[in-house]
Design an enzyme around this catalytic site. Structure first.
Site, PDB file in Angstrom:
ATOM      1  N   GLY A  47      37.260  37.804  36.740  1.00  0.00           N
ATOM      2  CA  GLY A  47      37.670  39.091  36.179  1.00  0.00           C
ATOM      3  C   GLY A  47      37.852  40.038  37.353  1.00  0.00           C
ATOM      4  O   GLY A  47      38.525  39.698  38.319  1.00  0.00           O
ATOM      5  N   SER A  49      35.477  41.957  40.070  1.00  0.00           N
ATOM      6  CA  SER A  49      34.067  42.011  40.485  1.00  0.00           C
ATOM      7  C   SER A  49      33.519  43.436  40.503  1.00  0.00           C
ATOM      8  O   SER A  49      32.367  43.675  40.126  1.00  0.00           O
ATOM      9  CB  SER A  49      33.888  41.344  41.848  1.00  0.00           C
ATOM     10  OG  SER A  49      34.751  41.908  42.795  1.00  0.00           O
ATOM     11  N   CYS A  79      35.230  32.771  40.778  1.00  0.00           N
ATOM     12  CA  CYS A  79      36.104  33.822  41.325  1.00  0.00           C
ATOM     13  C   CYS A  79      35.368  35.166  41.430  1.00  0.00           C
ATOM     14  O   CYS A  79      34.525  35.311  42.310  1.00  0.00           O
ATOM     15  CB  CYS A  79      37.386  33.900  40.506  1.00  0.00           C
ATOM     16  SG  CYS A  79      38.722  34.635  41.445  1.00  0.00           S
ATOM     17  N   ARG A 106      37.500  38.931  49.678  1.00  0.00           N
ATOM     18  CA  ARG A 106      38.204  39.168  48.405  1.00  0.00           C
ATOM     19  C   ARG A 106      39.722  39.119  48.587  1.00  0.00           C
ATOM     20  O   ARG A 106      40.239  39.428  49.644  1.00  0.00           O
ATOM     21  CB  ARG A 106      37.849  40.552  47.852  1.00  0.00           C
ATOM     22  CG  ARG A 106      36.441  40.662  47.378  1.00  0.00           C
ATOM     23  CD  ARG A 106      36.175  42.073  46.896  1.00  0.00           C
ATOM     24  NE  ARG A 106      36.848  42.373  45.640  1.00  0.00           N
ATOM     25  CZ  ARG A 106      36.965  43.601  45.141  1.00  0.00           C
ATOM     26  NH1 ARG A 106      36.487  44.624  45.797  1.00  0.00           N
ATOM     27  NH2 ARG A 106      37.577  43.785  43.982  1.00  0.00           N
ATOM     28  N   ILE A 135      43.557  32.700  41.135  1.00  0.00           N
ATOM     29  CA  ILE A 135      44.163  33.976  40.716  1.00  0.00           C
ATOM     30  C   ILE A 135      43.514  35.104  41.514  1.00  0.00           C
ATOM     31  O   ILE A 135      42.321  35.376  41.349  1.00  0.00           O
ATOM     32  CB  ILE A 135      43.947  34.231  39.208  1.00  0.00           C
ATOM     33  CG1 ILE A 135      44.479  33.064  38.379  1.00  0.00           C
ATOM     34  CG2 ILE A 135      44.597  35.542  38.792  1.00  0.00           C
ATOM     35  CD1 ILE A 135      44.116  33.144  36.907  1.00  0.00           C
ATOM     36  N   ARG A 136      44.282  35.756  42.356  1.00  0.00           N
ATOM     37  CA  ARG A 136      43.711  36.783  43.266  1.00  0.00           C
ATOM     38  C   ARG A 136      42.367  36.290  43.794  1.00  0.00           C
ATOM     39  O   ARG A 136      41.354  36.989  43.768  1.00  0.00           O
ATOM     40  CB  ARG A 136      43.562  38.131  42.543  1.00  0.00           C
ATOM     41  CG  ARG A 136      44.892  38.863  42.385  1.00  0.00           C
ATOM     42  CD  ARG A 136      44.724  40.272  41.880  1.00  0.00           C
ATOM     43  NE  ARG A 136      43.947  40.308  40.658  1.00  0.00           N
ATOM     44  CZ  ARG A 136      42.823  41.000  40.498  1.00  0.00           C
ATOM     45  NH1 ARG A 136      42.337  41.718  41.473  1.00  0.00           N
ATOM     46  NH2 ARG A 136      42.203  40.978  39.344  1.00  0.00           N
ATOM     47  N   HIS A 171      39.334  28.841  38.977  1.00  0.00           N
ATOM     48  CA  HIS A 171      38.952  29.011  37.565  1.00  0.00           C
ATOM     49  C   HIS A 171      39.038  27.689  36.792  1.00  0.00           C
ATOM     50  O   HIS A 171      40.057  27.442  36.128  1.00  0.00           O
ATOM     51  CB  HIS A 171      39.910  29.994  36.882  1.00  0.00           C
ATOM     52  CG  HIS A 171      39.824  31.389  37.385  1.00  0.00           C
ATOM     53  ND1 HIS A 171      39.068  32.355  36.773  1.00  0.00           N
ATOM     54  CD2 HIS A 171      40.412  31.987  38.447  1.00  0.00           C
ATOM     55  CE1 HIS A 171      39.190  33.490  37.422  1.00  0.00           C
ATOM     56  NE2 HIS A 171      39.998  33.290  38.451  1.00  0.00           N
ATOM     57  N   GLU A 173      37.848  27.059  34.042  1.00  0.00           N
ATOM     58  CA  GLU A 173      37.927  27.368  32.605  1.00  0.00           C
ATOM     59  C   GLU A 173      39.364  27.609  32.150  1.00  0.00           C
ATOM     60  O   GLU A 173      39.627  27.667  30.951  1.00  0.00           O
ATOM     61  CB  GLU A 173      37.029  28.566  32.268  1.00  0.00           C
ATOM     62  CG  GLU A 173      37.533  29.943  32.657  1.00  0.00           C
ATOM     63  CD  GLU A 173      37.427  30.262  34.150  1.00  0.00           C
ATOM     64  OE1 GLU A 173      37.063  29.377  34.946  1.00  0.00           O
ATOM     65  OE2 GLU A 173      37.732  31.421  34.506  1.00  0.00           O
TER      66      GLU A 173
HETATM   67  N1  GLN Z   1      40.431  36.058  39.248  1.00  0.00           N
HETATM   68  C1  GLN Z   1      39.455  36.800  39.699  1.00  0.00           C
HETATM   69  O1  GLN Z   1      38.307  36.716  39.266  1.00  0.00           O
HETATM   70  C2  GLN Z   1      39.871  37.796  40.733  1.00  0.00           C
HETATM   71  C3  GLN Z   1      38.734  38.457  41.453  1.00  0.00           C
HETATM   72  C4  GLN Z   1      39.168  39.819  41.972  1.00  0.00           C
HETATM   73  N2  GLN Z   1      40.158  39.706  42.991  1.00  0.00           N
HETATM   74  C5  GLN Z   1      37.942  40.578  42.465  1.00  0.00           C
HETATM   75  O2  GLN Z   1      37.874  40.939  43.583  1.00  0.00           O
HETATM   76  O3  GLN Z   1      37.056  40.788  41.708  1.00  0.00           O
END
Ligand code: GLN
Length: 203
Positions: A47, A49, A79, A106, A135-136, A171, A173
């Protein structure tokens, strides 16, 4: 202690709950202190952080996690969850829960548009290749004493663990694959049958 909790403040909660359910594990959504009763492990989902961290403090759940961790609770951060669990976040003055001795960077792959899925063989987790969705995503750039890499990719570590805590920068999930959830449940001491994904799809 046959239940696994999924921290339900923000992020990909439903997907983790569904994966645990497919493994036949009782999944509990964790929103408040009383929800921790009887869980053997806690998943902190992906999500944002900074957002999850603010909510953890707002609801007084940091202290509850520390108390249960001291009593043996196992943790898995995927993540954003891994960022929350890291002892050191590169370029930031403070960390969050700081329960596993790793450095993490990050957004190390760029923006949301730079998301990708690959397949890797991770012998400690499963004999078959596992799809991994980034994802990111962050990169783990240092492992402290007592932390071992489960998957190293070039200049960074994508999955690692110590005795009590598992971290993945991707991820599991968000793919149909159950290998990481099975592995975490076994780390939590749950008796998970070694059924294949196909078996479970027909239940
Ligand atoms: N998919 C993710 O959980 C991304 C983490 C998000 N970039 C963060 O710094 O929290």
């Amino acid at each position: 202690m046959t239940r696994i909790g999924v921290l339900d403040l923000q992020g990909g909660v439903a997907e983790h709950v569904e994966h645990l359910r497919r493994l036949g594990v009782c999944a509990v959504r964790i929103k408040k202190e009383a929800d921790f009763e009887g869980i053997a492990g806690l998943i902190i989902p992906g999500g944002e952080s900074s957002c999850i961290s603010r909510l953890l403090r707002l609801y007084g759940l940091e202290r509850v996690i520390y108390t249960h961790y001291a009593a043996g609770l196992k943790l898995w951060g995927s993540c954003a969850g891994a960022i929350l669990l890291a002892k050191n976040i590169i370029g930031e003055e403070t960390s969050h829960l700081a329960l596993i001795d790793i450095d993490i960077q990050r957004n190390a792959f760029g923006s949301q548009l730079d998301s990708f899925t690959i397949e890797e063989k991770i012998p400690d987790i499963d004999e078959n290749p596992i799809p991994l969705t980034f994802i990111r995503a962050p990169k783990i750039t240092r492992l402290g004493d007592g932390v071992r890499a489960l998957l190293t990719m070039g200049d960074y570590v994508a999955a690692a663990e110590d005795m009590q805590t598992l971290v993945t920068v991707f991820h599991p999930e968000l793919t149909p694959n159950l290998a990481f959830h099975r592995y975490f449940c076994q780390k939590c001491g749950l008796d998970i049958e070694n059924k294949t994904e196909q078996d479970m799809a027909f239940e």
